[in-house]
Design a protein around this motif. Structure first.
Motif, short mmCIF file in Angstrom:
data_model
loop_
_atom_site.label_atom_id
_atom_site.label_comp_id
_atom_site.label_asym_id
_atom_site.label_seq_id
_atom_site.Cartn_x
_atom_site.Cartn_y
_atom_site.Cartn_z
N SER A 242 47.80 40.31 47.53
CA SER A 242 46.87 39.79 46.51
C SER A 242 47.48 39.72 45.11
N ILE B 180 54.62 41.22 43.59
CA ILE B 180 55.74 40.87 44.46
C ILE B 180 55.23 40.36 45.82
N ALA C 97 44.89 43.16 51.93
CA ALA C 97 44.70 43.90 50.67
C ALA C 97 43.21 44.21 50.56
N LYS D 294 41.25 45.30 53.61
CA LYS D 294 41.41 46.68 54.10
C LYS D 294 41.95 47.59 53.01
N ASP D 295 41.37 48.77 52.88
CA ASP D 295 41.95 49.80 52.03
C ASP D 295 42.96 50.57 52.89
N ALA E 136 44.81 52.93 52.22
CA ALA E 136 44.96 54.37 51.97
C ALA E 136 43.96 55.17 52.82
N ASP F 239 54.40 45.68 51.77
CA ASP F 239 54.54 45.60 50.31
C ASP F 239 53.53 46.47 49.57
N VAL G 285 51.30 51.82 45.44
CA VAL G 285 50.86 52.15 44.08
C VAL G 285 51.72 53.28 43.53
N ALA H 108 60.88 49.34 49.00
CA ALA H 108 61.35 50.61 48.43
C ALA H 108 61.39 50.39 46.92
N ASN I 246 64.24 46.97 40.59
CA ASN I 246 64.10 47.71 39.34
C ASN I 246 62.70 47.40 38.79
N THR J 147 59.58 45.81 37.52
CA THR J 147 59.23 44.39 37.69
C THR J 147 57.91 44.09 36.98
N LYS K 201 48.38 49.80 36.49
CA LYS K 201 47.56 50.52 37.47
C LYS K 201 47.99 51.98 37.58
N1 LIG Z 1 56.55 46.54 39.82
C1 LIG Z 1 57.59 47.32 39.91
O1 LIG Z 1 58.22 47.67 38.89
C2 LIG Z 1 58.08 47.78 41.25
C3 LIG Z 1 59.40 48.24 41.34
C4 LIG Z 1 59.86 48.69 42.56
C5 LIG Z 1 59.04 48.65 43.68
N2 LIG Z 1 57.75 48.18 43.57
C6 LIG Z 1 56.91 48.20 44.78
O2 LIG Z 1 56.52 46.88 45.05
C7 LIG Z 1 55.29 46.88 45.78
C8 LIG Z 1 54.36 45.84 45.16
O3 LIG Z 1 54.05 46.26 43.85
P1 LIG Z 1 53.78 45.24 42.67
O4 LIG Z 1 54.73 45.54 41.61
O5 LIG Z 1 53.70 43.87 43.18
O6 LIG Z 1 52.36 45.77 42.18
P2 LIG Z 1 50.93 45.09 42.17
O7 LIG Z 1 50.96 43.77 41.51
O8 LIG Z 1 50.04 46.14 41.62
O9 LIG Z 1 50.60 44.85 43.72
C9 LIG Z 1 50.21 45.90 44.56
C10 LIG Z 1 49.60 45.33 45.82
O10 LIG Z 1 49.26 46.42 46.68
C11 LIG Z 1 47.90 46.28 47.08
N3 LIG Z 1 47.27 47.59 47.25
C12 LIG Z 1 47.26 48.61 46.37
N4 LIG Z 1 46.52 49.63 46.87
C13 LIG Z 1 46.07 49.23 48.07
C14 LIG Z 1 45.26 49.82 49.06
N5 LIG Z 1 44.76 51.07 48.90
N6 LIG Z 1 44.99 49.14 50.18
C15 LIG Z 1 45.48 47.88 50.33
N7 LIG Z 1 46.27 47.27 49.46
C16 LIG Z 1 46.54 47.93 48.33
C17 LIG Z 1 47.23 45.53 45.94
O11 LIG Z 1 46.09 44.83 46.41
P3 LIG Z 1 44.57 45.26 46.15
O12 LIG Z 1 44.51 45.94 44.84
O13 LIG Z 1 43.86 43.96 46.19
O14 LIG Z 1 44.18 46.15 47.28
C18 LIG Z 1 48.32 44.55 45.54
O15 LIG Z 1 48.26 43.41 46.34
C19 LIG Z 1 54.79 48.31 45.75
O16 LIG Z 1 55.08 48.94 46.98
C20 LIG Z 1 55.59 48.95 44.65
O17 LIG Z 1 55.77 50.32 44.86
C21 LIG Z 1 57.27 47.75 42.39
#
Ligand SMILES: NC(=O)c1ccc[n+]([C@@H]2O[C@H](COP(=O)([O-])OP(=O)(O)OC[C@H]3O[C@@H](n4cnc5c(N)ncnc54)[C@H](OP(=O)(O)O)[C@@H]3O)[C@@H](O)[C@H]2O)c1
Length: 360
Positions: free
Chosen positions: A15, A18, A37, A64-65, A67, A92, A95, A144, A189, A191, A198
């Protein structure tokens, strides 16, 4: 023909961020999609966009949640019930949570984070990998992070979950090496997504330099398609961070990351500091200008003779400095001689005294 035609990719966390960019790449390549999501309205809108923009045949939305207890099993059951074969699994959804572990962060949020980032990812991998191996075909991408390989104060539990994801994925990559199933770890790194906001970490220094989620997704997608065990997106700079993480002592890395994860200076304080220094410079400059104007006015009021005299004086001030130094030394020497001479006059010499005594 698109490489994904007839195949299905299941993407958790589609949703936003990344995950959404990855979903777009699969759609562009002709994959059918299963999007998972909590925000099903966003997923529904995405489904429409993919169908109209890329002609995606089939998009299944699962709200789906992840967690929740047994979330992975529930998603798997829904997919099976619809008769969908998942060719590519993208774990993917994830949090973070910001703060000092002992005093700041909330355990319930930490528990949910571990459930989502670790348990659900592991169980989804187990369930879908079993089917992939049975077909001897399939691909898995696990999100990761560069934090997987660095201790990260102020996001200690999050970094711990990502260390797990990386280690787990590399172990499986080895277990799968004689099969047609591959597994890839994506280590971005910082992003530019909603992630830091959040996690309550939007004001940290690490957010000063964030990379584009489109680039991260593209690098991840290409590595996944090539069957690589891991990828660090972002070119040489991020790869050098990776090398640093492998060679530097953990204590030093922890200190470095503590600094990067610390809060940016308060903008109000910075503005106040800037204002004070600007004021000081302003006052100094003002005084200098006033002094210059005063000297200019005074100079203009002088007679032609005095002007010439001051011009001559100003010219000789440079020489005068050197002369002053030399004359100080001369003066000290002269003074010594004078004092000595005076002493000679005041204190009679031994022979003079003796002569005077003789006369008496
Ligand atoms: N951004 C960074 O700097 C960074 C760096 C390294 C790795 N990552 C990893 O990249 C991945 C994606 O993160 P992002 O940066 O794209 O963040 P984001 O924009 O906040 O996206 C997070 C995604 O996870 C979903 N999500 C969160 N909690 C959930 C739950 N309880 N059940 C189902 N879905 C859930 C969210 O959807 P809903 O809220 O709609 O459920 C959303 O689609 C994560 O694993 C994060 O750890 C991010």
């Amino acid at each position: 023909m698109d490489s994904g035609t007839g195949k299905t990719a299941l993407i958790t966390g589609a949703s936003s961020g990344i995950g959404q960019e990855l979903a777009k790449l699969f759609a562009q390549d002709g994959y059918n999609l299963v999007l998972v999501a909590r925000s099903d309205d966003t997923l529904d809108r995405l489904a429409e966009v993919f169908k109209s923009n890329y002609g995606t045949q089939q998009v299944t939305v699962i709200k789906k949640d992840l967690a929740e207890e047994d979330a992975a099993q529930d998603v798997y059951n829904q997919v099976k019930a619809k008769g969908i074969t998942v060719n590519v699994l993208v774990n993917d959804a994830g949090v973070g949570l910001y703060g000092l572990f002992a005093t700041d962060t909330d355990w319930e949020r930490e528990k949910a984070m571990i459930h989502l980032n670790v348990l659900t990812l592991t169980q989804l991998t187990k369930l879908f990998l079993y089917d992939m191996l049975a077909r001897n075909e399939g691909k898995i991408l696990n999100l990761a992070s560069l934090l997987s390989i660095t201790p990260t104060p102020l996001m200690a539990v999050y970094a711990g979950t990502k260390a797990y994801v990386y280690n787990f994925t590399q172990s499986l990559a080895n277990e799968l090496k004689d099969t047609n199933v591959t597994i890839t770890a994506l280590l971005p790194n910082a992003t530019d997504t909603d992630f830091f906001h959040k996690a309550g970490a939007e004001n940290t220094k690490v957010t000063d330099e964030v990379q584009d989620p489109v680039m991260v997704a593209k690098d991840g997608y290409e590595a996944l398609m090539a069957g690589k065990p891991k990828v660090v997106p972002g070119g040489l700079k991020n790869k050098s961070y990776e090398v640093l993480a492998y060679v530097a002592p953990q204590e030093a890395l922890a200190s470095l990351m503590h600094e990067k994860m610390s809060l940016k200076p308060d903008p109000a304080e910075e503005t106040q500091k800037e204002k004070s220094s600007t004021l000081a410079w302003g006052i100094g400059f003002g005084i200098a200008v006033l002094a210059g104007v005063a000297i200019g006015v005074a100079y203009n009021n002088l007679s032609a003779y005095d002007k010439a005299r001051y011009r001559y004086k100003a010219k000789s001030w440079g020489n005068a400095l050197a002369d002053t130094f030399a004359s100080v030394i001369d003066t000290v020497a002269d003074t010594y001689e004078n004092v000595k001479a005076k002493a000679d006059q005041v204190v009679p010499k031994k022979e003079v005294v003796e002569k005077e005594l003789e006369v008496a």
